[in-house]
Scaffold this motif. Structure first.
Motif, PDB file in Angstrom:
ATOM      1  N   UNK A 182       0.600  -1.323  -0.110  1.00 58.99           N
ATOM      2  CA  UNK A 182       0.096   0.207  -0.048  1.00 58.99           C
ATOM      3  C   UNK A 182       1.041   1.251  -0.025  1.00 58.99           C
ATOM      4  N   UNK A 183       1.995   1.032   0.553  1.00 64.14           N
ATOM      5  CA  UNK A 183       2.914   2.407   0.875  1.00 64.14           C
ATOM      6  C   UNK A 183       4.201   2.309  -0.079  1.00 64.14           C
ATOM      7  N   UNK A 184       4.285   1.547  -1.107  1.00 61.00           N
ATOM      8  CA  UNK A 184       5.479   1.224  -1.735  1.00 61.00           C
ATOM      9  C   UNK A 184       5.115   1.042  -3.380  1.00 61.00           C
ATOM     10  N   UNK A 212       6.818 -27.427  -6.171  1.00 60.04           N
ATOM     11  CA  UNK A 212       6.795 -26.162  -5.293  1.00 60.04           C
ATOM     12  C   UNK A 212       5.349 -25.465  -4.743  1.00 60.04           C
ATOM     13  N   UNK A 213       5.484 -25.167  -3.428  1.00 56.02           N
ATOM     14  CA  UNK A 213       4.468 -24.513  -2.871  1.00 56.02           C
ATOM     15  C   UNK A 213       4.882 -22.917  -2.694  1.00 56.02           C
ATOM     16  N   UNK A 214       4.187 -21.938  -2.981  1.00 56.58           N
ATOM     17  CA  UNK A 214       4.401 -20.493  -2.728  1.00 56.58           C
ATOM     18  C   UNK A 214       3.292 -19.898  -2.141  1.00 56.58           C
ATOM     19  N   UNK A 215       3.391 -18.950  -1.060  1.00 57.67           N
ATOM     20  CA  UNK A 215       2.779 -18.244  -0.294  1.00 57.67           C
ATOM     21  C   UNK A 215       2.879 -16.793  -0.187  1.00 57.67           C
ATOM     22  N   UNK A 216       1.852 -16.088  -0.723  1.00 55.32           N
ATOM     23  CA  UNK A 216       2.046 -14.553  -0.373  1.00 55.32           C
ATOM     24  C   UNK A 216       0.810 -14.037  -0.444  1.00 55.32           C
ATOM     25  N   UNK A 218       0.505 -10.275  -1.927  1.00 54.56           N
ATOM     26  CA  UNK A 218       0.221  -9.114  -2.428  1.00 54.56           C
ATOM     27  C   UNK A 218       0.559  -9.328  -4.000  1.00 54.56           C
ATOM     28  N   UNK A 219       0.499  -8.212  -4.659  1.00 51.44           N
ATOM     29  CA  UNK A 219       0.682  -8.143  -6.547  1.00 51.44           C
ATOM     30  C   UNK A 219       2.093  -8.463  -6.594  1.00 51.44           C
ATOM     31  N   UNK A 220       3.199  -8.235  -5.836  1.00 59.87           N
ATOM     32  CA  UNK A 220       4.326  -8.649  -6.348  1.00 59.87           C
ATOM     33  C   UNK A 220       4.666 -10.172  -6.166  1.00 59.87           C
ATOM     34  N   UNK A 221       3.771 -10.826  -5.331  1.00 56.67           N
ATOM     35  CA  UNK A 221       3.847 -12.237  -5.401  1.00 56.67           C
ATOM     36  C   UNK A 221       3.205 -13.143  -6.418  1.00 56.67           C
ATOM     37  N   UNK A 222       2.193 -12.402  -7.209  1.00 60.69           N
ATOM     38  CA  UNK A 222       1.472 -13.329  -8.233  1.00 60.69           C
ATOM     39  C   UNK A 222       2.286 -14.099  -9.176  1.00 60.69           C
ATOM     40  N   UNK A 223       3.577 -13.606  -9.622  1.00 61.32           N
ATOM     41  CA  UNK A 223       4.268 -14.519 -10.421  1.00 61.32           C
ATOM     42  C   UNK A 223       4.913 -15.787  -9.714  1.00 61.32           C
ATOM     43  N   UNK A 224       5.436 -15.451  -8.622  1.00 58.30           N
ATOM     44  CA  UNK A 224       5.821 -16.870  -8.170  1.00 58.30           C
ATOM     45  C   UNK A 224       4.632 -17.731  -7.489  1.00 58.30           C
ATOM     46  N   UNK A 232      -0.712 -20.177  -2.907  1.00 57.12           N
ATOM     47  CA  UNK A 232      -1.648 -19.938  -1.834  1.00 57.12           C
ATOM     48  C   UNK A 232      -1.438 -18.374  -1.450  1.00 57.12           C
ATOM     49  N   UNK A 233      -2.675 -17.748  -1.206  1.00 55.14           N
ATOM     50  CA  UNK A 233      -2.737 -16.415  -0.726  1.00 55.14           C
ATOM     51  C   UNK A 233      -3.065 -16.308   0.740  1.00 55.14           C
ATOM     52  N   UNK A 234      -2.626 -15.554   1.574  1.00 55.17           N
ATOM     53  CA  UNK A 234      -3.173 -15.426   2.968  1.00 55.17           C
ATOM     54  C   UNK A 234      -4.422 -14.604   3.060  1.00 55.17           C
ATOM     55  N   UNK A 235      -5.266 -14.951   3.952  1.00 57.36           N
ATOM     56  CA  UNK A 235      -6.696 -14.201   3.994  1.00 57.36           C
ATOM     57  C   UNK A 235      -6.441 -12.469   3.813  1.00 57.36           C
ATOM     58  N   UNK A 236      -5.461 -12.033   4.427  1.00 60.79           N
ATOM     59  CA  UNK A 236      -5.360 -10.462   4.382  1.00 60.79           C
ATOM     60  C   UNK A 236      -4.790  -9.856   2.924  1.00 60.79           C
ATOM     61  N   UNK A 237      -4.805 -10.817   1.988  1.00 58.55           N
ATOM     62  CA  UNK A 237      -4.572 -10.392   0.698  1.00 58.55           C
ATOM     63  C   UNK A 237      -5.784  -9.611   0.136  1.00 58.55           C
ATOM     64  N   UNK A 238      -5.386  -8.650  -0.931  1.00 58.56           N
ATOM     65  CA  UNK A 238      -6.355  -8.054  -1.838  1.00 58.56           C
ATOM     66  C   UNK A 238      -7.262  -9.152  -2.375  1.00 58.56           C
ATOM     67  N   UNK A 239      -8.443  -8.844  -2.974  1.00 60.04           N
ATOM     68  CA  UNK A 239      -9.309  -9.825  -3.371  1.00 60.04           C
ATOM     69  C   UNK A 239      -8.576 -10.322  -4.907  1.00 60.04           C
ATOM     70  N   UNK A 240      -7.968  -9.641  -5.557  1.00 63.87           N
ATOM     71  CA  UNK A 240      -7.394  -9.945  -6.730  1.00 63.87           C
ATOM     72  C   UNK A 240      -6.640 -10.902  -6.505  1.00 63.87           C
TER      73      UNK A 240
END
Length: 266
Positions: A182-184, A212-216, A218-224, A232-240
């Motif tokens: 949000x701030x970067x 491989x399992x990847x957990x993120x 935010x948007x900068x995590x989408x590619x991995x 896997x997305x954590x629940x506090x991620x944006x809906x997208x």
């Protein structure tokens, strides 16, 4: 266990909102590591501020830092550069001029160092929170060395405006601009992202994407998350981000990483 490598984003995913690791999460990660799984921290942080997290986990190994721009191996002998995607400072001069004119805080990073031109108390607190000790210089334009990341730090409404204007004017040229929080806002080499760095690392380890399992979070995590067999997305991620993931785990404040590893790996 189906997964041989677990890629973990750090802030907003592995750490809670107080930037803390819980004992239960540490124990779970150590358990899965002891069973032969590689643990790779994949973060927007620099190596120097990522290493303390790796050490707190009781691990050593390879870290993907600067949102994929720099891959570093850390062991008892120190840190060594594995790979980097850099660019010239001249490529961001128009954005530097904009940030200086608008009074927006920024920093530029090489693989192992961060440089700033000014710092206020608000920015100082942010750097302390992320375990960063930037170097103060008169002008980053005079560094004369390739850099791996240019970052803006400001309130969300300011960055929303910057994002729209820079995209409209294509101010970042051939580089890649991403919202890493949000701030970067980060500007990097167009081939630098967590997914490409993870793909390159997996190839050296002879590990296939389905392993491989990847957990993120935010948007900068989408590619991995997309590259991994299970993203896997954590629940506090944006809906997208949650919609793009294969699965959703509990939030970073409710030990989502621990929950996901228990469910899918142990």
């Amino acid at each position: 266990m189906n997964y041989r490598l677990i890629a973990l984003d750090v802030d907003g995913t592995l750490l809670n909102d107080h930037h803390e690791l819980t004992d239960q999460t540490i124990e779970t990660i150590q358990e899965v590591h002891d069973q032969g799984c590689h643990i790779v921290l994949c973060t927007g942080r620099a190596p120097a501020s990522t290493l303390p997290i790796l050490e707190q986990l009781g691990l050593e190994g390879t870290m993907i830092t600067h949102n994929g721009a720099v891959t570093v191996h850390a062991d008892e002998r120190g840190q060594s550069l594995v790979n980097e995607f850099s660019f010239e400072i001249s490529e961001i001069e128009s954005m530097l001029a904009y940030a200086r004119r608008e009074g927006i805080h920024f920093d530029v990073c090489t693989a192992f160092n961060m440089y700033i031109e000014r710092v206020g108390e608000y920015e100082r607190m942010m750097y302390q929170k992320f375990l960063i000790n930037p170097k103060l210089v008169t002008s980053v334009s005079e560094l004369g060395v390739p850099i791996v990341k240019f970052t803006l730090f400001a309130q969300p409404d300011v960055l929303d405006r910057v994002q729209l204007e820079w995209e409209d004017q294509k101010l970042y040229g051939n580089l890649r601009m991403i919202r890493s929080g949000d701030l970067f806002i980060d500007v990097m080499n167009p081939t630098a992202n967590k997914g490409n760095a993870l793909k390159a690392l997996a190839a050296t380890l002879e590990i296939e994407a389905p392993e491989i399992m990847a957990i993120g979070n935010y948007y900068n995590d989408l590619e991995m998350m997309s590259f991994a067999g299970l993203g896997i997305a954590v629940e506090n991620s944006p809906n997208d981000v949650k919609e793009a993931a294969d699965a959703v785990t509990s939030s970073n404040n409710n030990e989502g990483v621990h929950e996901a590893i228990r469910k899918y790996c142990l």
